[in-house]
Design an enzyme around this catalytic site. Structure first.
Site, short mmCIF file in Angstrom:
data_model
loop_
_atom_site.label_atom_id
_atom_site.label_comp_id
_atom_site.label_asym_id
_atom_site.label_seq_id
_atom_site.Cartn_x
_atom_site.Cartn_y
_atom_site.Cartn_z
CG HIS A 18 -5.59 9.21 -3.24
ND1 HIS A 18 -4.22 9.29 -3.42
CD2 HIS A 18 -5.87 7.89 -3.09
CE1 HIS A 18 -3.70 8.07 -3.38
NE2 HIS A 18 -4.67 7.20 -3.19
CE LYS A 42 1.95 -0.79 1.71
NZ LYS A 42 0.80 -0.15 1.08
NE ARG A 91 -6.69 2.32 -8.80
CZ ARG A 91 -5.45 2.14 -8.36
NH1 ARG A 91 -4.57 3.10 -8.49
NH2 ARG A 91 -5.08 1.00 -7.83
CB SER A 129 0.50 6.49 -4.77
OG SER A 129 -0.64 7.13 -4.29
O1 PNS Z 1 -3.64 2.86 -0.15
P1 PNS Z 1 -3.49 1.40 0.14
O2 PNS Z 1 -2.04 1.05 0.38
O3 PNS Z 1 -4.15 0.52 -0.90
O4 PNS Z 1 -4.27 1.12 1.53
C1 PNS Z 1 -4.28 -0.14 2.12
C2 PNS Z 1 -4.85 -0.08 3.54
C3 PNS Z 1 -4.15 0.97 4.37
C4 PNS Z 1 -6.31 0.23 3.49
C5 PNS Z 1 -4.65 -1.50 4.15
O5 PNS Z 1 -3.33 -1.90 4.01
C6 PNS Z 1 -5.03 -1.56 5.62
O6 PNS Z 1 -6.18 -1.53 5.97
N1 PNS Z 1 -4.00 -1.60 6.49
C7 PNS Z 1 -4.16 -1.57 7.94
C8 PNS Z 1 -3.90 -2.95 8.57
C9 PNS Z 1 -5.13 -3.84 8.43
O7 PNS Z 1 -6.20 -3.52 8.88
N2 PNS Z 1 -4.90 -4.99 7.77
C10 PNS Z 1 -5.94 -5.95 7.52
C11 PNS Z 1 -6.71 -5.62 6.24
S1 PNS Z 1 -7.95 -6.80 5.92
#
Ligand code: PNS
Length: 191
Positions: A18, A42, A91, A129
């Protein structure tokens, strides 16, 4: 016009991967907001406040990087803070499908918002993570995977968890209770 981006994620915990991406993003954008998603469903290891604090400490040397928390849709959050792009890391090919789906859905929801993918350094391409949490929980070394302050926080967190588990076990033993596994009724033998 200033180019402002958000870098949303769970960051549970934040890793060297990150940090690598934040550094790259800070060079590409005038302003970068690291957005920690507050998602109680989560069941994270670290609270949002803890994750925010760790990221703030990790990014203290980057003048154009700030750390924030958000809930709800990423596109709405981007709009609220006036960002024109979402930064995400890729990645490996395995990340691509999920990231593409998310980027295209975000574009559908908010056509003016661009998603920018960046690759972390190769040495972090296997880092996640989830694996860091698992390795730490099973007693492996995480020192090269996360900044030292995150490693310290992980050790503290797991130490507390072990102490609670030990205290619970002692309490059960003292009160003559069975261990949770043995609480289940013995199955009657089929005749
Ligand atoms: O670190 P992560 O868990 O891969 O991040 C995922 C994240 C936070 C980017 C994704 O879950 C997200 O955008 N969540 C917010 C809710 C949202 O906008 N959902 C629709 C995504 S298309």
């Amino acid at each position: 016009m200033k180019r402002k981006a958000i870098y949303p994620g769970s960051f549970d915990p934040p890793t060297n991967g990150h940090l690598d991406l934040i550094e790259r993003g800070s060079k590409l954008f005038d302003e970068l907001v690291v957005g920690v998603l507050s998602n109680p469903e989560k069941d994270p290891l670290f609270s949002v406040a803890d994750r925010r604090k760790m990221l703030e400490a990790m990014t203290v040397d980057f003048d154009n990087v700030t750390v924030d928390t958000f809930d709800g849709l990423t596109v709405d959050y981007a709009l609220r803070v006036g960002a024109s792009a979402v930064l995400r890391g890729i990645r490996a090919i395995s990340d691509y499908e999920y990231e593409l789906q998310m980027a295209l859905m975000n574009r559908k929801l908010q056509p003016g918002l661009e998603t920018v993918f960046m690759m972390p350094a190769e040495k972090y391409s296997y880092l996640s993570s989830r694996l860091v949490r698992e390795i730490a929980q099973l007693g492996g070394s995480i020192d090269c995977l996360v900044p030292s302050l995150v490693a310290q926080k992980l050790r503290e967190k797991l130490d507390v968890a072990h102490k609670f588990a030990d205290a619970d076990a002692r309490e059960r033993e003292a009160s003559g209770q069975d261990t949770p596994e043995r609480k289940t009724k013995p199955r009657r033998k089929k005749s």
